[in-house]
Design a protein around this motif. Sequence first.
Motif, PDB file in Angstrom:
ATOM      1  N   HIS A 135     -25.977  41.823  20.263  1.00 36.48           N
ATOM      2  CA  HIS A 135     -26.584  40.494  20.219  1.00 36.48           C
ATOM      3  C   HIS A 135     -26.384  39.782  18.876  1.00 36.48           C
ATOM      4  O   HIS A 135     -26.910  38.684  18.686  1.00 36.48           O
ATOM      5  N   VAL A 136     -25.640  40.366  17.958  1.00 39.07           N
ATOM      6  CA  VAL A 136     -25.291  39.672  16.716  1.00 39.07           C
ATOM      7  C   VAL A 136     -24.006  38.898  17.002  1.00 39.07           C
ATOM      8  O   VAL A 136     -22.908  39.472  17.042  1.00 39.07           O
ATOM      9  N   LEU A 137     -24.147  37.590  17.210  1.00 41.12           N
ATOM     10  CA  LEU A 137     -23.077  36.778  17.780  1.00 41.12           C
ATOM     11  C   LEU A 137     -22.836  35.523  16.943  1.00 41.12           C
ATOM     12  O   LEU A 137     -23.726  35.073  16.207  1.00 41.12           O
ATOM     13  N   PRO A 138     -21.661  34.925  17.067  1.00 36.85           N
ATOM     14  CA  PRO A 138     -21.344  33.720  16.286  1.00 36.85           C
ATOM     15  C   PRO A 138     -22.153  32.524  16.758  1.00 36.85           C
ATOM     16  O   PRO A 138     -22.355  32.321  17.956  1.00 36.85           O
ATOM     17  N   THR A 139     -22.620  31.719  15.810  1.00 34.99           N
ATOM     18  CA  THR A 139     -23.433  30.544  16.099  1.00 34.99           C
ATOM     19  C   THR A 139     -22.753  29.288  15.558  1.00 34.99           C
ATOM     20  O   THR A 139     -21.725  29.362  14.885  1.00 34.99           O
ATOM     21  N   GLY A 140     -23.362  28.144  15.850  1.00 37.53           N
ATOM     22  CA  GLY A 140     -22.896  26.889  15.260  1.00 37.53           C
ATOM     23  C   GLY A 140     -21.509  26.472  15.680  1.00 37.53           C
ATOM     24  O   GLY A 140     -20.838  25.740  14.956  1.00 37.53           O
ATOM     25  N   GLY A 141     -21.039  26.916  16.839  1.00 39.51           N
ATOM     26  CA  GLY A 141     -19.702  26.565  17.299  1.00 39.51           C
ATOM     27  C   GLY A 141     -18.608  27.471  16.779  1.00 39.51           C
ATOM     28  O   GLY A 141     -17.440  27.313  17.135  1.00 39.51           O
ATOM     29  N   THR A 142     -18.963  28.471  15.946  1.00 38.97           N
ATOM     30  CA  THR A 142     -17.944  29.352  15.374  1.00 38.97           C
ATOM     31  C   THR A 142     -17.409  30.358  16.390  1.00 38.97           C
ATOM     32  O   THR A 142     -16.467  31.096  16.080  1.00 38.97           O
ATOM     33  N   ALA A 143     -17.991  30.388  17.590  1.00 35.56           N
ATOM     34  CA  ALA A 143     -17.415  31.234  18.646  1.00 35.56           C
ATOM     35  C   ALA A 143     -16.019  30.765  19.031  1.00 35.56           C
ATOM     36  O   ALA A 143     -15.293  31.486  19.715  1.00 35.56           O
ATOM     37  N   ARG A 144     -15.623  29.582  18.580  1.00 35.49           N
ATOM     38  CA  ARG A 144     -14.248  29.125  18.811  1.00 35.49           C
ATOM     39  C   ARG A 144     -13.241  30.000  18.076  1.00 35.49           C
ATOM     40  O   ARG A 144     -12.064  30.070  18.460  1.00 35.49           O
ATOM     41  N   PHE A 145     -13.687  30.669  16.993  1.00 34.40           N
ATOM     42  CA  PHE A 145     -12.730  31.474  16.221  1.00 34.40           C
ATOM     43  C   PHE A 145     -13.304  32.794  15.723  1.00 34.40           C
ATOM     44  O   PHE A 145     -12.565  33.624  15.198  1.00 34.40           O
ATOM     45  N   ASN A 146     -14.604  33.011  15.861  1.00 33.54           N
ATOM     46  CA  ASN A 146     -15.226  34.248  15.387  1.00 33.54           C
ATOM     47  C   ASN A 146     -15.734  35.094  16.542  1.00 33.54           C
ATOM     48  O   ASN A 146     -16.285  34.554  17.495  1.00 33.54           O
ATOM     49  N   PRO A 147     -15.587  36.412  16.464  1.00 33.96           N
ATOM     50  CA  PRO A 147     -16.180  37.305  17.470  1.00 33.96           C
ATOM     51  C   PRO A 147     -17.586  37.696  17.074  1.00 33.96           C
ATOM     52  O   PRO A 147     -18.042  37.434  15.951  1.00 33.96           O
TER      53      PRO A 147
END
Length: 446
Positions: free
Chosen positions: A381-393
């Motif tokens: 559940h430690v996941l990218p926030t703020g739209g950074t899921a576009r480039f961060n796992p």
Amino acid sequence: MPVTATEPEDRLLARVDLRGRAGDPRAVDEVLPRAALDVGAAVELVRPMVDDVRARGLPAVLEATARLDGVELTSTRVPAAELARALDELEPAVRAALEESVRRARLVHQAQLRPDETVELAPGGTVTERWVAVRRVGLYAPGGLVAYPSSVVMNVVPAQVAGVRELAVASPPQRDNGGLPHPSVLAACALLGVEEVHAVGGAQAVAMFAYGTSECAPVDLVTGPGNVYVAAAKRLVRGRVGIDSEAGPTEIGVLADDSADPAFVAADLISQAEHDPNASCLLVSPSEALLDAVDEELVRQFALTKHVDRVGPALRGQSAAILVDDLDAGLAVVDAWAAEHLEVITRDAAAVAARVTNAGAVFVGAWSPVSLGDYLAGSNHVLPTGGTARFNPGLSVQTFLRGIHVVDYSREALAEVADHIDALGGAEDLVAHVAAVRVRVPKEQP
């Protein structure tokens, strides 16, 4: 069709009509909500503290803890007896739940391990990619509005599976617990066999990990979520140590059609909103009837929820319900938003979810709520926030591993490519590169 937003007084979620506009990236960016996270401004606020910890070590950490947490400590290290006591006194049902969470997380994260791979490029010439764990990691477990023993599990398990030799956990001290971190956090550490735990929170914890003190050796990598000051400190120390990400407030996206149960959807939005007044919730649907029904459910469930002081500001602030033409348009919107958590509650949800490209984690169908992922899905559940899921796992075993190429060539294999090295080294005017090969395999004279 213009973008419109309507906010009746009894509506908790602003309504945004994107029909006819979901394919326009500028329109989507203009109207999608997101919690403001000014890490840059926070950097200047925490820079003096980080510099002070670097210069003075433990005294600086203790002074910052007294000033910011209102707790006077003489040591940051939590005694082993306190860890054992917290586990002994943990409610049996909570202990059983943590044990099952650990078991499931280990199964999922063990599957992420990569074997060393050797590629033979020519007889006698191989390159092996070897995966090696970082030596020492500092794991941050938040303890502000809520204490998160589940975050201890999510950080520690992949580090242990990766083979990290030294783990140190930091979590804020609490005045109500004698200056120790929350008992559930301590119990989770003890359950996982973590022996080094520090009663330190915020930016000073990140600085302690990066630069070390007389009680905490410097680490190679800092992981774990936290507030904007934790994110700012991570930005300052990045380069000195590795970091996982600059985590921001939590967020949930829900892509739903008219088959979704509005009670389920409303409950899931509220469940994430109760984390933080700055949490963001986005509901996207081509069904205006569903959005209306969810509005009604939100009002009903909000009246019954415990943490109205968090849920209300989150839903009324940086959250919205988006009306789109169809599911294709809905997919474009959720991919543009790149949610930390994305639920897909539609007909043939698995097929729709398979088309999602930007999300920290995807939850498929009516029976896979984000709450499951927070605790017992086995996922992290430690996941990218703020739209950074576009480039961060999200956090995984790979976060704690480094790939090292091991090159092993024989004389014959080197000789086979020597002419190519002559050509490339000459083209780059790096004659010593060429000489380093030719001293081993001299060029044959005609």
